[in-house]
Each structure stands twice: as C-alpha cells, then as structure tokens.
Design a protein around this motif. Structure first.
Motif, PDB file in Angstrom:
ATOM      1  N   GLY A  14      24.196  13.415   6.680  1.00 32.36           N
ATOM      2  CA  GLY A  14      25.579  13.827   6.471  1.00 32.36           C
ATOM      3  C   GLY A  14      25.654  15.293   6.089  1.00 32.36           C
ATOM      4  O   GLY A  14      24.641  15.932   5.808  1.00 32.36           O
ATOM      5  N   ASN A  15      26.876  15.841   6.077  1.00 30.47           N
ATOM      6  CA  ASN A  15      27.042  17.231   5.681  1.00 30.47           C
ATOM      7  C   ASN A  15      28.378  17.435   4.980  1.00 30.47           C
ATOM      8  O   ASN A  15      29.222  16.534   4.929  1.00 30.47           O
ATOM      9  CB  ASN A  15      26.896  18.165   6.888  1.00 30.47           C
ATOM     10  N   LEU A  16      28.563  18.626   4.442  1.00 24.24           N
ATOM     11  CA  LEU A  16      29.829  18.985   3.818  1.00 24.24           C
ATOM     12  C   LEU A  16      30.010  20.490   3.926  1.00 24.24           C
ATOM     13  O   LEU A  16      29.048  21.250   4.003  1.00 24.24           O
ATOM     14  CB  LEU A  16      29.898  18.525   2.358  1.00 24.24           C
ATOM     15  N   VAL A  17      31.277  20.916   3.938  1.00 22.57           N
ATOM     16  CA  VAL A  17      31.629  22.330   4.051  1.00 22.57           C
ATOM     17  C   VAL A  17      32.634  22.665   2.954  1.00 22.57           C
ATOM     18  O   VAL A  17      33.598  21.932   2.739  1.00 22.57           O
ATOM     19  CB  VAL A  17      32.238  22.657   5.432  1.00 22.57           C
ATOM     20  N   VAL A  18      32.404  23.784   2.240  1.00 24.17           N
ATOM     21  CA  VAL A  18      33.304  24.237   1.179  1.00 24.17           C
ATOM     22  C   VAL A  18      33.696  25.680   1.462  1.00 24.17           C
ATOM     23  O   VAL A  18      32.831  26.549   1.597  1.00 24.17           O
ATOM     24  CB  VAL A  18      32.647  24.148  -0.210  1.00 24.17           C
TER      25      VAL A  18
END
Length: 324
Positions: free
Chosen positions: A221-225
C-alpha cells in the motif's frame, strides 16, 4: 478587531533596546517564512500577525518599515520535513504464514498539479498520470529513505525518524510505499510454517512470481501527503494505506508524526542564542503586552491569556525550530 498598541510603554528589566530589536527581527522572520495551515485556534492572516508584532513590540511605523525590509532581505531558511514512521496496523498478510515482512520506502516528489502546470507553460506533453507503486522509478535512489524490515507481523512498530530536504513546500508531496520483503529468510520461515495444501500452493505461486521478475517484494500500500496541507503545529495522525488496484482496498493504516522545520535561519539571534532562550523571550514579550491590554481595558484581575496571534507566532517559532 486588531488590538491597539497600549498608550503605556512596556518596561523591560531584562532586555536592552538593541536586544529587543533583535527579538523583533526573529519574530518577523518567523512569520514571514511561516508555512502550513492554521487550525481553529490559530490566526491565518499574516498581515494580522505582523500588525500584532508591531503593537506588541511597540515599534513605530517608520522604524517598522525599515526592519521589515531588512528581514525580508535576509537569506530564507532551509526547510526540512521531520518525519517519524511510528507504526502500522491491519496491513495485508502476503506470506503463506498469514503475515508479512513489511518495510517502508519514503521520499519527496513534485505534485502532479505542479508538473501539469509546468508542462502547459512550456508546451510540453502532459506528464503521465502517477501510478501507485512507482517510487523507485520517480525518485532518484539516493533520495529514497527506507525503514527497517519487521518480520512476520501485521502490526509493525518502527519509530524511525527521517529528515527530508524540501525545495518548495507548496509543490511537494511526501510519498510513502509499504512493501513485504521476500528474501531467503522469509522463504525459510514460510517453508517451516506451511500448513496444508493451501499453504503449499501459495508458496509455489510466490516462487513462480519471483521467477518472472527481478524485484520479488510485494506491494502492501501507499499514501501521499501534501506538505502545504500540514498544520502550523506538528501533526500526529493515522493515514489509510491506498491500494495499487481495487483488489484488497482495505490495506490498513500507517501512523506518522510530521513536522516542517527550519535549518540555517539567517537571524542574528538564531546564530548566537539557544532556541529555548529566544522562545522564552518572545513569550515574555507577549505576556507583558497582553497585561498592558488588560490594564488598558480596565481589567486588572484574572490571569493573562495569550491571544490567537500570540499563540500562532509562538507555535510557528516552536515548530520551525523543532522545539518540543
């Protein structure tokens, strides 16, 4: 309504006029180079913050214009993102044991919106839409940071801190990918813990997949901020992990602590005084100013409460200087 400068002068028993001017310079520098978003108790308008400082330090208009011009001509600070990857929970188990060997890759990249604007200005082809699992292709290898691998868990705990240099806060995003390590040690664990025909089939599937590609780790999975969306104060938050495809959309969460800090501040006090002493000087100045405002309004009883502009400036100064 903006607070008016009190008619009385603040009596300074601990600061000379020269020292007070340097403290004013530090406060102006903090506001001018402030970044992030205010929360409900903070003041958003920078002009209101600058007006509050002028009143709190009792600087006349002509002198204020001179000092502000000098501060704006100082070298801007070097911004960094101080990031702690604390833990994750509920991640997907990719191994035959039902667990994973997770680690995180993290780095900074230019936002898609900024890439498209640059392409339109230069009449270049629009950039290809960003894919989910692509950090290794989009960010130079020497700019990618990596956490330790946590063996056989769905709830890894890292508590690892990284410092990432930021070029432009307004156009930069933090990008984090989580992967399951598939190496010899992981394979040995899987062989030792296979139970039944299903586990054996899963192992054969992993071996076939590894044979088809050089990079055999599994995407978790990944995330962007967006850095410009971070608040004035440090953010401690759980972020959902996004999938590469719609398969297994619920991929757990990752717990991050994020703070935008400064290095190489160009003010005189920053170069020669401990940060905590500067911060204490600002606090004392604001408290004395608020006391005079209370006295001016006829309220001589009760404790002094800092106004929203004072609290905002102190929060900015503490965060920028990495004060706890």
């Amino acid at each position: 309504m903006e607070p008016q400068a009190p008619s009385e002068k603040i009596e300074h028993t601990h600061l000379s006029s020269a020292e007070l001017r340097l403290l004013y310079e530090e406060a102006l520098y903090t506001v001018i180079h402030g970044s992030g978003k205010p929360d409900g108790c903070h003041c958003e308008n920078k002009n209101d913050l600058l007006q509050y400082l002028q009143n709190a330090f009792q600087i006349d208009k002509a002198e204020n214009e001179v000092i502000q011009e000098q501060v704006r001509n100082l070298k801007p600070p070097s911004p960094f993102l101080k990031l702690t990857v604390k833990e994750a929970k509920g991640i997907i188990g990719k191994d035959t044991t039902g667990f994973s060997d997770p680690y995180c890759l993290l780095g900074l990249m230019t936002s898609e919106e900024h890439q498209e604007e640059e392409a339109q200005r230069s009449n270049s082809p629009l950039p290809r839409r960003r894919q989910k699992a692509m950090m290794k292709e989009a960010i130079p290898q020497d700019q990618i940071q990596k956490t330790e691998v946590k063996r056989q868990t769905l709830n890894p705990i890292w508590n690892e801190t990284f410092l990432l240099k930021v070029k432009d806060i307004h156009d930069t995003e933090l990008y984090i990918e989580m992967w399951d390590l598939d190496d010899e040690e992981s394979a040995n664990i899987r062989l030792a813990e296979i139970h039944g025909l299903h586990g054996l089939k899963r192992l054969f599937k992993d071996v076939k997949k590894a044979a088809r590609k050089n990079d055999q780790d599994d995407f978790l999975g990944n995330l962007v901020v967006k850095l410009q969306d971070l608040p004035y104060t440090p953010e401690d938050k759980w972020y959902p992990l996004e999938p590469c495809t719609e398969t297994y959309p619920d991929r757990g969460e990752c717990h991050l602590h994020l703070k935008l800090i400064h290095e190489e501040r160009d003010t005189t006090l920053s170069k020669r005084e401990p940060v905590f002493r500067i911060h204490r000087g600002l606090l004392q100045q604001f408290v004395q100013f608020e006391k005079l405002l209370k006295k001016q309004s006829g309220d001589v009883h009760g404790e002094v409460e800092l106004s929203a502009p004072a609290s905002t400036i102190l929060s900015l100064h503490a965060t920028q200087n990495d004060l706890s």
